[in-house]
Structures are given as structure tokens and as C-alpha cells.
Scaffold this motif. Structure first.
Motif, mmCIF file in Angstrom:
data_model
loop_
_atom_site.group_PDB
_atom_site.id
_atom_site.type_symbol
_atom_site.label_atom_id
_atom_site.label_comp_id
_atom_site.label_asym_id
_atom_site.label_seq_id
_atom_site.Cartn_x
_atom_site.Cartn_y
_atom_site.Cartn_z
ATOM 1 N N SER A 6 -35.029 14.271 20.276
ATOM 2 C CA SER A 6 -34.162 14.203 19.158
ATOM 3 C C SER A 6 -34.288 15.419 18.610
ATOM 4 C CB SER A 6 -34.530 12.919 18.416
ATOM 5 O OG SER A 6 -34.196 11.787 19.086
ATOM 6 N N VAL A 7 -33.270 16.075 18.345
ATOM 7 C CA VAL A 7 -33.389 17.314 17.347
ATOM 8 C C VAL A 7 -32.314 17.263 16.222
ATOM 9 C CG1 VAL A 7 -33.240 20.024 17.471
ATOM 10 C CG2 VAL A 7 -33.678 18.526 19.498
ATOM 11 N N SER A 8 -33.132 17.580 14.921
ATOM 12 C CA SER A 8 -32.317 17.312 13.434
ATOM 13 C C SER A 8 -31.444 18.403 13.432
ATOM 14 C CB SER A 8 -33.345 17.098 12.606
ATOM 15 O OG SER A 8 -34.167 18.436 12.408
ATOM 16 N N ASP A 9 -30.416 18.277 12.851
ATOM 17 C CA ASP A 9 -29.494 19.356 12.130
ATOM 18 C C ASP A 9 -28.833 20.262 13.344
ATOM 19 O OD1 ASP A 9 -29.832 18.375 9.447
ATOM 20 O OD2 ASP A 9 -31.692 19.717 9.691
ATOM 21 N N LEU A 10 -28.526 19.653 14.395
ATOM 22 C CA LEU A 10 -27.840 20.386 15.549
ATOM 23 C C LEU A 10 -26.134 20.352 15.094
ATOM 24 C CD1 LEU A 10 -29.112 19.339 18.821
ATOM 25 C CD2 LEU A 10 -29.512 21.412 17.854
ATOM 26 N N THR A 11 -25.589 21.452 14.273
ATOM 27 C CA THR A 11 -24.624 21.486 13.717
ATOM 28 C C THR A 11 -23.349 22.405 14.018
ATOM 29 O OG1 THR A 11 -25.434 23.045 11.744
ATOM 30 C CG2 THR A 11 -25.581 20.613 11.381
ATOM 31 N N ASP A 38 -24.774 13.632 19.628
ATOM 32 C CA ASP A 38 -26.150 12.904 19.634
ATOM 33 C C ASP A 38 -27.464 13.435 19.019
ATOM 34 O OD1 ASP A 38 -24.645 10.999 20.918
ATOM 35 O OD2 ASP A 38 -24.945 11.724 22.794
ATOM 36 N N ASP A 39 -27.262 14.845 18.718
ATOM 37 C CA ASP A 39 -28.382 15.428 17.934
ATOM 38 C C ASP A 39 -29.643 15.261 18.840
ATOM 39 O OD1 ASP A 39 -27.435 16.421 15.615
ATOM 40 O OD2 ASP A 39 -27.797 14.671 14.430
ATOM 41 N N GLU A 40 -29.381 15.636 20.112
ATOM 42 C CA GLU A 40 -30.588 15.392 21.456
ATOM 43 C C GLU A 40 -30.348 16.499 22.390
ATOM 44 O OE1 GLU A 40 -30.095 11.461 22.704
ATOM 45 O OE2 GLU A 40 -28.767 11.991 24.291
ATOM 46 N N ALA A 41 -31.557 16.706 22.774
ATOM 47 C CA ALA A 41 -31.516 17.714 24.201
ATOM 48 C C ALA A 41 -32.208 16.886 25.250
ATOM 49 C CB ALA A 41 -32.363 18.748 23.787
ATOM 50 N N VAL A 42 -31.591 16.847 26.405
ATOM 51 C CA VAL A 42 -32.135 16.310 27.457
ATOM 52 C C VAL A 42 -32.524 17.451 28.422
ATOM 53 C CG1 VAL A 42 -31.741 14.733 29.665
ATOM 54 C CG2 VAL A 42 -30.455 14.308 27.531
#
Length: 67
Positions: A6-11, A38-42
Motif C-alpha cells: 500500500s502506498v499513500s498519495d499516489l495521485t 487502489d494506492d498500491e504497488a504489486v
């Protein structure tokens, strides 16, 4: 093996690029897919979770491993 971070503030696309580049530089990472929605990186590969979180932090974002 995949790890979701989960990564915050991917805008924006720039945010996405910064986080992708930071994660790609971590040893053991094979690929990174970012989702702004989803504010995430896989992350695919066998990278150490602590190193992934440090990379996200170094890029200027808050990250958390999703279990």
C-alpha cells in the motif's frame, strides 16, 4: 512470489513513476505494477519486505506491506 505494498498519495503519473523506479531498483524485484486507484504497488520477485518499504520511504511516500 508477489507482494502488495500500500502506498499513500499516489495521485498522478509522476508519483507512479517515482514509486515504480524506486521499487524496481530493489534487489530481487522482477516487475512492478502500480494502481493509482487502489494506492498500491504489486511487486513480483523475492525482494525483502523491509527493503521494499525503505525504497517507498526514500521515494517520499508511506508504504505498508499488505498481508
Amino acid at each position: 512470489m508477489s507482494t502488495t505494498v500500500s502506498v499513500s498519495d499516489l495521485t498522478c503519473d509522476g508519483c507512479e513513476r517515482i514509486v515504480r523506479d524506486a521499487l524496481t531498483d530493489v534487489s530481487g524485484v522482477e516487475s512492478v505494477e502500480i494502481s493509482q486507484e487502489d494506492d498500491e504497488a504489486v511487486v513480483e520477485g523475492d525482494a525483502d519486505h523491509d527493503r521494499l518499504l525503505r525504497a517507498v520511504d526514500y521515494a517520499g511516500y508511506d508504504g505498508e506491506i499488505q498481508e
